[in-house]
Each structure stands twice: as C-alpha cells, then as structure tokens.
Design a protein around this motif. Structure first.
Motif, PDB file in Angstrom:
ATOM      1  N   LEU A 104     -10.103   0.429   7.871  1.00 14.61           N
ATOM      2  CA  LEU A 104     -10.599   1.283   6.794  1.00 14.61           C
ATOM      3  C   LEU A 104      -9.831   1.001   5.502  1.00 14.61           C
ATOM      4  CD1 LEU A 104     -10.996   4.717   8.643  1.00 14.61           C
ATOM      5  CD2 LEU A 104     -12.685   2.889   8.339  1.00 14.61           C
ATOM      6  N   TYR A 105     -10.512   1.192   4.384  1.00 13.78           N
ATOM      7  CA  TYR A 105      -9.967   0.878   3.059  1.00 13.78           C
ATOM      8  C   TYR A 105     -10.117   2.082   2.122  1.00 13.78           C
ATOM      9  CZ  TYR A 105     -10.442  -3.917   4.800  1.00 13.78           C
ATOM     10  OH  TYR A 105     -10.352  -5.067   5.551  1.00 13.78           O
ATOM     11  N   PRO A 106      -9.427   3.182   2.391  1.00 14.37           N
ATOM     12  CA  PRO A 106      -9.681   4.416   1.627  1.00 14.37           C
ATOM     13  C   PRO A 106      -9.389   4.312   0.135  1.00 14.37           C
ATOM     14  CG  PRO A 106      -7.709   4.639   2.985  1.00 14.37           C
ATOM     15  CD  PRO A 106      -8.389   3.379   3.416  1.00 14.37           C
ATOM     16  N   GLY A 107      -8.343   3.584  -0.251  1.00 16.70           N
ATOM     17  CA  GLY A 107      -8.017   3.477  -1.667  1.00 16.70           C
ATOM     18  C   GLY A 107      -9.116   2.815  -2.467  1.00 16.70           C
ATOM     19  N   TYR A 108      -9.775   1.834  -1.856  1.00 11.66           N
ATOM     20  CA  TYR A 108     -10.831   1.099  -2.533  1.00 11.66           C
ATOM     21  C   TYR A 108     -12.163   1.846  -2.496  1.00 11.66           C
ATOM     22  CZ  TYR A 108      -7.427  -2.639  -2.044  1.00 11.66           C
ATOM     23  OH  TYR A 108      -6.268  -3.388  -2.093  1.00 11.66           O
ATOM     24  N   ASN A 109     -12.346   2.677  -1.472  1.00 13.23           N
ATOM     25  CA  ASN A 109     -13.611   3.378  -1.297  1.00 13.23           C
ATOM     26  C   ASN A 109     -13.626   4.774  -1.910  1.00 13.23           C
ATOM     27  OD1 ASN A 109     -14.724   1.245   0.121  1.00 13.23           O
ATOM     28  ND2 ASN A 109     -13.952   1.967   2.078  1.00 13.23           N
ATOM     29  N   HIS A 110     -12.473   5.249  -2.361  1.00 10.96           N
ATOM     30  CA  HIS A 110     -12.361   6.558  -3.004  1.00 10.96           C
ATOM     31  C   HIS A 110     -12.837   7.689  -2.089  1.00 10.96           C
ATOM     32  CE1 HIS A 110     -12.571   4.498  -7.256  1.00 10.96           C
ATOM     33  NE2 HIS A 110     -11.607   4.017  -6.477  1.00 10.96           N
ATOM     34  N   VAL A 111     -12.364   7.635  -0.844  1.00  7.95           N
ATOM     35  CA  VAL A 111     -12.671   8.708   0.104  1.00  7.95           C
ATOM     36  C   VAL A 111     -11.479   8.859   1.040  1.00  7.95           C
ATOM     37  CG1 VAL A 111     -13.849   7.106   1.666  1.00  7.95           C
ATOM     38  CG2 VAL A 111     -14.327   9.552   1.832  1.00  7.95           C
ATOM     39  N   TYR A 112     -11.086  10.107   1.308  1.00 12.88           N
ATOM     40  CA  TYR A 112      -9.960  10.348   2.201  1.00 12.88           C
ATOM     41  C   TYR A 112     -10.360  10.036   3.645  1.00 12.88           C
ATOM     42  CZ  TYR A 112      -7.629  12.758  -1.650  1.00 12.88           C
ATOM     43  OH  TYR A 112      -7.040  13.060  -2.845  1.00 12.88           O
TER      44      TYR A 112
END
Length: 276
Positions: A104-112
């Motif tokens: 998962l790539y939360p920083g890039y996807n803007h979702v926690y």
C-alpha cells in the motif's frame, strides 16, 4: 556470522523498467537488468528478493525470475474509488505462490490505511495469510502527503485489524521514534530497513563516521525495542548499492541478530519457504 556465509533476503526492492530506474541503478553501481541482478546477488550472497510490485494489477504483468517473489501493489491505479473494482485481480495475484503480500502507498494516494475503504483488502490478506506492506515515512514525490505516510497511522490499522500482519516499510524514516512506538505496541507490525541509503558509497568507513549520529540513533532505538525477530533487511534497489547496504545495516544490527534480520524474519513473515 563467523565461519558461515550469511544468506540474505532483500525484503524490499523494485524490478521494473520505470522511468529513471536505469539511471538510479547506474548511480548505485549496478545495471537495471535481471541478469546483472542475478550476478550481484551471487556476489553478495543474496538468495532471494521481494519485489514491491507497483504498476499493473494484472497477474500477467508480474512475471519474475525464480529468485524473486512479489507484493502486489495498490498504487494510484487501484486505490480509493477503484478498490472494489480491483479486488478480483488482487485476489488472483494472492492465489499465486510467487505473490507473497500486498503493498500500500498511503502517502501517494492521500488516504489513511485505517480507512474503511481498505477493509476488503485486509480481508483478502487475512484469508490468504499474506502480509500487508505499507510505505511509511518520506516520499519520492512532492505531491505526496506525509500525514498519510506517517508511521503512527499504522497503529490504528494494526488495532483495527489484529489478524493482519503489517510491514512498516522504510522503518518510517525519519520518524524513527514514532515508528518504534508503533512496533513496540503492536505485535502484528514488523519493519523493513529499506530506503535508508542512496547511490554508491565509495568510502564506507568515511560514510559511517560522517553518519555516526544517525547510525547510533538507529542502533539505539532498535536496541530499545529489542524485537529483532520483527526487523527485516531490505535495500529499495535500484536506489542503493547491494554490497554497501549489507555493510550499512551490519553497522547498527548486533551480530547475534544478523541471521534473523538478514534472512529468517523475511523468510518467515513472507512465507517464502527457503532453506536456511
């Protein structure tokens, strides 16, 4: 280890012809090719690597040499509004032995990562008994947001999904203190040490001396944590030189834990089934 060759698993690297990868590999003293990687692995006693497989979700797009496994990545092509549509392909990957987890790539996807949008993903991870690796800490692009990739976000996800094994990629660097707190509290969170070096280090002794404070901080926090059974070696190749990275990690991991950190933990957590 004295008298034995230490086998090494790279628990976090990239293997794609992405823009800039050829240049990154050259800057690190390598060539971005499977054959070169095979030779470099033999030279430095790497026996296996776990590809963080961003890009397509199509299983046919994830064909790797036999000395590699991969985590299927939910990057911008399969997040947020499109997760439900992505689940069938995600599951097809998880059915494959060579697919050893999810990335998962939360920083890039803007979702926690504790957002309910990921609940079906965690259900699949639990069903197939495969870890979820999460990019934490600094990001490679300026349009990513650190509040989503901060290691503290893993705390809530780990509590919400106690039956899922999480891997905190990059040890949350540079938020080391927070990363250690999350690891100490949550037994279902492990960490990889990838992404802490870049390029080729031509004077390792000089580098270690110049970075003595940072290396001491890594050593001290990991010693405080005292959970070397949850710490995995990783490089983030092609970002860094494979030989340099081994020397770097050995500088802050006590020798009695090298077997665990360099091989055993990744073999166990990613269910690779390799012989020690």
């Amino acid at each position: 280890m004295k008298g034995n060759t230490l086998k090494i698993i790279d628990s976090h690297f990239h293997f794609r012809d992405f823009k800039g990868f050829n240049e990154l590999a050259l800057a690190a003293g390598h060539v971005n090719s499977a054959e070169h990687l095979r030779q470099a692995y033999a030279q430095y006693h790497y026996v296996h690597g776990v590809v963080m497989g961003n890009g397509t979700l199509d299983p046919e797009g994830h064909v790797y040499p036999e000395f590699m496994s991969y985590c299927i990545g939910l990057d911008s092509s399969g997040c947020n509004d499109h997760i439900e549509e992505s689940l069938p392909l995600l599951e097809e990957n998880l059915k494959r032995k060579q697919c050893c987890g999810i990335k998962l790539y939360p920083g890039y996807n803007h979702v926690y990562i504790y957002d309910s949008v990921y609940d079906p993903v965690y259900e699949l991870a639990k069903r197939y008994d495969k870890p979820v690796a999460v990019h934490t800490g600094l990001t490679a692009t300026a349009n990513a947001l650190l509040k989503y990739s901060h290691p503290l976000t893993l705390d809530e996800a780990a509590v919400k999904h106690p039956d899922v094994q999480f891997v905190m990629c990059h040890i949350g660097n540079p938020f080391l203190q927070d990363a250690i707190a999350v690891l100490e509290k949550n037994r279902n969170v492990a960490v990889d040490l990838s992404g802490l070096l870049e390029g080729k280090i031509h004077d390792m002794n000089g580098f270690l001396k110049a970075k003595e404070g940072y290396i001491s901080m890594l050593r001290d926090w990991l010693c405080y944590l005292n959970r070397y059974d949850s710490v995995m070696f990783g490089t983030d190749w092609p970002l860094a030189n494979l030989g340099d990275y081994v020397a770097f990690v050995k500088a802050f991991i006590p020798e009695q834990y090298w077997q665990a950190v360099f091989f055993d933990n990744a073999n166990r957590l990613y269910r690779l089934g390799l012989e020690a």
